[in-house]
Design a protein around this motif. Structure first.
Motif, PDB file in Angstrom:
ATOM      1  N   GLU A 178       0.831  -1.202   0.000  1.00  0.00           N
ATOM      2  CA  GLU A 178       0.000   0.000   0.000  1.00  0.00           C
ATOM      3  C   GLU A 178       0.866   1.254   0.000  1.00  0.00           C
ATOM      4  OE1 GLU A 178      -3.842  -2.002   2.297  1.00  0.00           O
ATOM      5  OE2 GLU A 178      -2.630  -0.500   3.330  1.00  0.00           O
ATOM      6  N   PHE A 179       1.913   1.255   0.812  1.00  0.00           N
ATOM      7  CA  PHE A 179       2.803   2.412   0.806  1.00  0.00           C
ATOM      8  C   PHE A 179       3.526   2.544  -0.526  1.00  0.00           C
ATOM      9  CE2 PHE A 179       7.035   4.236   1.267  1.00  0.00           C
ATOM     10  CZ  PHE A 179       6.688   5.520   1.654  1.00  0.00           C
ATOM     11  N   ALA A 180       3.954   1.417  -1.102  1.00  0.00           N
ATOM     12  CA  ALA A 180       4.621   1.455  -2.405  1.00  0.00           C
ATOM     13  C   ALA A 180       3.706   2.077  -3.453  1.00  0.00           C
ATOM     14  CB  ALA A 180       5.033   0.053  -2.821  1.00  0.00           C
ATOM     15  N   ALA A 181       2.433   1.692  -3.460  1.00  0.00           N
ATOM     16  CA  ALA A 181       1.481   2.255  -4.415  1.00  0.00           C
ATOM     17  C   ALA A 181       1.313   3.757  -4.202  1.00  0.00           C
ATOM     18  CB  ALA A 181       0.137   1.542  -4.286  1.00  0.00           C
ATOM     19  N   THR A 182       1.233   4.159  -2.949  1.00  0.00           N
ATOM     20  CA  THR A 182       1.082   5.584  -2.652  1.00  0.00           C
ATOM     21  C   THR A 182       2.304   6.372  -3.098  1.00  0.00           C
ATOM     22  OG1 THR A 182      -0.348   5.100  -0.760  1.00  0.00           O
ATOM     23  CG2 THR A 182       0.706   7.264  -0.802  1.00  0.00           C
ATOM     24  N   ALA A 183       3.497   5.879  -2.743  1.00  0.00           N
ATOM     25  CA  ALA A 183       4.730   6.577  -3.106  1.00  0.00           C
ATOM     26  C   ALA A 183       4.907   6.648  -4.622  1.00  0.00           C
ATOM     27  CB  ALA A 183       5.929   5.893  -2.456  1.00  0.00           C
ATOM     28  N   ARG A 184       4.573   5.558  -5.308  1.00  0.00           N
ATOM     29  CA  ARG A 184       4.701   5.567  -6.764  1.00  0.00           C
ATOM     30  C   ARG A 184       3.713   6.552  -7.379  1.00  0.00           C
ATOM     31  NH1 ARG A 184       7.640   6.338 -10.391  1.00  0.00           N
ATOM     32  NH2 ARG A 184       7.128   5.530 -12.463  1.00  0.00           N
ATOM     33  N   GLY A 185       2.515   6.592  -6.824  1.00  0.00           N
ATOM     34  CA  GLY A 185       1.515   7.529  -7.319  1.00  0.00           C
ATOM     35  C   GLY A 185       1.919   8.977  -7.139  1.00  0.00           C
ATOM     36  N   LEU A 186       2.802   9.259  -6.189  1.00  0.00           N
ATOM     37  CA  LEU A 186       3.313  10.605  -5.957  1.00  0.00           C
ATOM     38  C   LEU A 186       4.565  10.888  -6.770  1.00  0.00           C
ATOM     39  CD1 LEU A 186       2.774  10.842  -2.087  1.00  0.00           C
ATOM     40  CD2 LEU A 186       1.493  12.059  -3.865  1.00  0.00           C
ATOM     41  N   GLY A 187       4.965   9.931  -7.602  1.00  0.00           N
ATOM     42  CA  GLY A 187       6.081  10.175  -8.509  1.00  0.00           C
ATOM     43  C   GLY A 187       7.439   9.730  -8.026  1.00  0.00           C
ATOM     44  N   HIS A 188       7.504   8.986  -6.936  1.00  0.00           N
ATOM     45  CA  HIS A 188       8.787   8.535  -6.411  1.00  0.00           C
ATOM     46  C   HIS A 188       9.234   7.251  -7.113  1.00  0.00           C
ATOM     47  CE1 HIS A 188       8.608  11.551  -3.258  1.00  0.00           C
ATOM     48  NE2 HIS A 188       7.367  11.166  -3.005  1.00  0.00           N
ATOM     49  N   ASP A 189      10.533   7.048  -7.153  1.00  0.00           N
ATOM     50  CA  ASP A 189      11.119   5.804  -7.661  1.00  0.00           C
ATOM     51  C   ASP A 189      11.031   4.767  -6.548  1.00  0.00           C
ATOM     52  OD1 ASP A 189      12.829   4.353  -9.679  1.00  0.00           O
ATOM     53  OD2 ASP A 189      14.152   4.298  -7.935  1.00  0.00           O
ATOM     54  N   VAL A 190      10.355   3.651  -6.802  1.00  0.00           N
ATOM     55  CA  VAL A 190      10.047   2.703  -5.725  1.00  0.00           C
ATOM     56  C   VAL A 190      10.547   1.312  -6.076  1.00  0.00           C
ATOM     57  CG1 VAL A 190       8.226   1.653  -4.326  1.00  0.00           C
ATOM     58  CG2 VAL A 190       7.987   4.022  -5.096  1.00  0.00           C
ATOM     59  N   THR A 191      11.267   0.713  -5.126  1.00  0.00           N
ATOM     60  CA  THR A 191      11.676  -0.691  -5.217  1.00  0.00           C
ATOM     61  C   THR A 191      11.152  -1.423  -3.988  1.00  0.00           C
ATOM     62  OG1 THR A 191      13.703  -0.145  -6.428  1.00  0.00           O
ATOM     63  CG2 THR A 191      13.617  -2.295  -5.348  1.00  0.00           C
ATOM     64  N   VAL A 192      10.500  -2.558  -4.214  1.00  0.00           N
ATOM     65  CA  VAL A 192      10.008  -3.393  -3.118  1.00  0.00           C
ATOM     66  C   VAL A 192      10.872  -4.643  -3.049  1.00  0.00           C
ATOM     67  CG1 VAL A 192       8.070  -4.706  -2.194  1.00  0.00           C
ATOM     68  CG2 VAL A 192       7.650  -2.538  -3.364  1.00  0.00           C
ATOM     69  N   ILE A 193      11.405  -4.916  -1.874  1.00  0.00           N
ATOM     70  CA  ILE A 193      12.272  -6.074  -1.653  1.00  0.00           C
ATOM     71  C   ILE A 193      11.549  -7.054  -0.742  1.00  0.00           C
ATOM     72  CG2 ILE A 193      14.499  -6.834  -0.728  1.00  0.00           C
ATOM     73  CD1 ILE A 193      15.289  -3.744  -1.230  1.00  0.00           C
ATOM     74  N   LEU A 237      10.054  -4.857  -8.391  1.00  0.00           N
ATOM     75  CA  LEU A 237       9.897  -5.904  -7.383  1.00  0.00           C
ATOM     76  C   LEU A 237      11.115  -6.805  -7.394  1.00  0.00           C
ATOM     77  CD1 LEU A 237       6.178  -7.062  -7.866  1.00  0.00           C
ATOM     78  CD2 LEU A 237       7.076  -5.539  -6.107  1.00  0.00           C
ATOM     79  N   LEU A 238      11.759  -6.924  -6.246  1.00  0.00           N
ATOM     80  CA  LEU A 238      12.873  -7.858  -6.083  1.00  0.00           C
ATOM     81  C   LEU A 238      12.415  -8.947  -5.128  1.00  0.00           C
ATOM     82  CD1 LEU A 238      15.974  -5.468  -5.773  1.00  0.00           C
ATOM     83  CD2 LEU A 238      15.088  -6.642  -7.803  1.00  0.00           C
ATOM     84  N   LEU A 239      12.013 -10.091  -5.690  1.00  0.00           N
ATOM     85  CA  LEU A 239      11.527 -11.206  -4.883  1.00  0.00           C
ATOM     86  C   LEU A 239      12.673 -12.129  -4.519  1.00  0.00           C
ATOM     87  CD1 LEU A 239       8.264 -11.919  -6.893  1.00  0.00           C
ATOM     88  CD2 LEU A 239       8.580 -10.444  -4.890  1.00  0.00           C
ATOM     89  N   SER A 240      12.493 -12.883  -3.441  1.00  0.00           N
ATOM     90  CA  SER A 240      13.551 -13.742  -2.890  1.00  0.00           C
ATOM     91  C   SER A 240      14.805 -12.922  -2.610  1.00  0.00           C
ATOM     92  CB  SER A 240      13.866 -14.895  -3.860  1.00  0.00           C
ATOM     93  OG  SER A 240      12.718 -15.667  -4.112  1.00  0.00           O
ATOM     94  N   GLY A 241      14.604 -11.691  -2.196  1.00  0.00           N
ATOM     95  CA  GLY A 241      15.729 -10.811  -1.863  1.00  0.00           C
ATOM     96  C   GLY A 241      15.831 -10.615  -0.363  1.00  0.00           C
ATOM     97  N   GLU A 242      17.002 -10.877   0.166  1.00  0.00           N
ATOM     98  CA  GLU A 242      17.195 -10.815   1.624  1.00  0.00           C
ATOM     99  C   GLU A 242      18.066  -9.617   1.985  1.00  0.00           C
ATOM    100  OE1 GLU A 242      18.526 -13.730   5.328  1.00  0.00           O
ATOM    101  OE2 GLU A 242      18.500 -14.476   3.258  1.00  0.00           O
ATOM    102  N   LEU A 243      17.540  -8.772   2.854  1.00  0.00           N
ATOM    103  CA  LEU A 243      18.263  -7.580   3.282  1.00  0.00           C
ATOM    104  C   LEU A 243      19.476  -7.958   4.122  1.00  0.00           C
ATOM    105  CD1 LEU A 243      18.282  -4.434   3.477  1.00  0.00           C
ATOM    106  CD2 LEU A 243      16.942  -4.694   5.580  1.00  0.00           C
TER     107      LEU A 243
END
Length: 430
Positions: A160-175, A205-211
């Motif tokens: 939900e936050f990713a969608a909001t941030a992207r809608g505001l024009g930010h570059d978004v990566t989800v890990i 989207l970076l799936l199977s990605g471990e911080l």
């Protein structure tokens, strides 16, 4: 010291609804609601969406006006914390030094965000999103020029936050550490469909990605580093890796805890004068056949009313069908039942047109329905799951099948039932 009555610890959705339901049912004793935050009780779902964009303001977040508490003779304590429970004395000690006595105590303490114990987790620009204060910090950061945003975790809050941030024009990566988004909540079909919606709108989207670590300089985050060596620039990192139930008070009071405060089907702890509800409670689900813990507005509200009824009218087992929703972009995902553990699914409708449902089965029995753009399906599914009815997988696959047609056919065996099911809509977003 307040006179004995009902004390509710936690002024979120469940806590407030408990106090309100007690008065609605005619409870005449003292009711005290204790909240840590120095604000009126508010709704959390908009914090990751409309509140961040400015579409929803403080007044719209507030669940009840201040006058409500005076009108209902509910004592609201804000900006104070329950320090400990003394069951043998029937009282709660507050951090401010005072104490409250009770005949019945309701724990609605909720949950707190999980964090990952990685280097750099304490850098400036690394945030969680759970409270109004959290949202205020984030709102100030994303209202400005475009940022490089990293979201750790593809759960509901993260997406939900990713969608909001992207809608505001930010570059978004989800890990996400798992191989798909919302892997514990959604069927693979709905998970893949939702992932495509994010990717089509420019979210990486970076799936199977471990911080592995967060790096920065001058105390501020600049880079997200993964265990495979990938390094991503980020000047804002939002941790959305789930929550932990707040059970410390219960544990210190000697109550049984285990991934939540353990309660029986009447939502009572092992001390029968103490109940627990909402995100902090682990309860026996008649639908799952085991103890579960749910994090949802629906669950908190339904359990609040159940406890109020038990206090006023006598015990009644909690048996509500779980249901949830999530708003991402212009999409509304609605879920009825729990689909984890299913062994078969059937999709109906038009995924390309964002109007479809996924029906999940276990050994031929309908256990959950996920819907996008088909609110009638959601309402009908809740009714079917509550009665244990539902189509077989083969019936769901038959040409022209949908849940509306099933409800229509059921009308002959239950006059008006199908029509009521078709009319049922999801309540207003709260």
């Amino acid at each position: 010291m307040a006179a004995r009555g009902v004390v509710v610890i936690g002024a979120g959705q469940g806590g407030l609804d408990t106090a309100a339901a007690l008065r609605a049912k005619g409870y005449e004793g003292p009711v005290t609601l204790v909240g840590e935050e120095p604000v009126l009780p508010y709704q959390r779902p908009p914090l990751s969406k409309g509140y961040l964009t400015g579409a929803v303001g403080h007044p719209e977040l507030t669940l009840r006006p201040e006058s409500f508490f005076g009108d209902q003779d509910i004592t609201l304590v804000t900006g104070d914390r329950a320090l400990r429970i003394e069951p043998d004395r029937g009282r709660v000690v507050l951090a401010s030094g005072g104490f409250l006595t009770y005949d019945r105590l309701v724990l609605a303490t909720g949950a707190r965000p999980r964090t990952l114990p990685v280097p750099g987790a304490d850098l400036s620009g690394v945030l969680t999103l759970r409270t109004l204060a959290d949202a205020d910090k984030l709102r100030g950061l994303i209202e400005g020029p475009p940022r490089q945003v990293a979201v750790i975790g593809a759960g509901f809050v993260g997406l939900e936050f990713a969608a909001t941030a992207r809608g505001l024009g930010h570059d978004v990566t989800v890990i996400e550490a798992q191989s798909r988004v919302l892997s514990r909540a959604l069927t693979p079909q709905m998970s893949r469909w939702l992932a495509r919606q994010h990717e089509d709108r420019g979210v990486r989207l970076l799936l199977s990605g471990e911080l592995a670590a967060l790096r920065g300089s001058a105390g501020r985050v600049e880079v997200v580093e993964l265990r495979d060596g990938t390094r991503l620039p980020a000047d804002l990192v939002v941790m959305g890796v789930g929550v932990l139930p707040r059970t410390e008070l219960a544990a210190e009071a000697g109550l049984l805890v285990g991934d939540g405060v353990v309660v029986d089907r009447l939502l009572r702890t092992d001390d029968r004068s103490i109940h627990a509800i909402g995100d902090c409670a682990r309860f026996p689900s008649p639908h799952e056949g085991r103890h579960i813990r749910l994090e949802s507005v629906q669950n908190a509200s339904d359990q609040a009313r159940c406890v109020a009824a038990a206090i006023c009218d006598g015990p009644a087992p909690y048996s509500a069908v779980p249901w949830f929703w999530s708003e991402q972009y212009t999409l509304r995902l609605q879920m009825a039942g729990l689909t984890a553990g299913h062994d078969e699914t059937v999709s109906v409708g038009d995924p390309d047109g964002a109007r479809f449902s996924v029906l999940a089965f276990l050994r031929g029995r309908l256990i959950g329905v996920e819907s996008v753009g088909r609110p009638a399906d959601h309402g009908i599914a809740r009714r079917l799951l509550a009665t244990g009815a539902g189509p077989s997988p083969d019936e769901a696959r038959s040409p022209g099948f949908d849940l509306k047609s099933l409800a229509a056919r059921a009308a002959s065996s239950g006059p008006g039932r199908a029509r009521a099911a078709e009319r049922e809509k999801l309540p207003a977003h709260t």
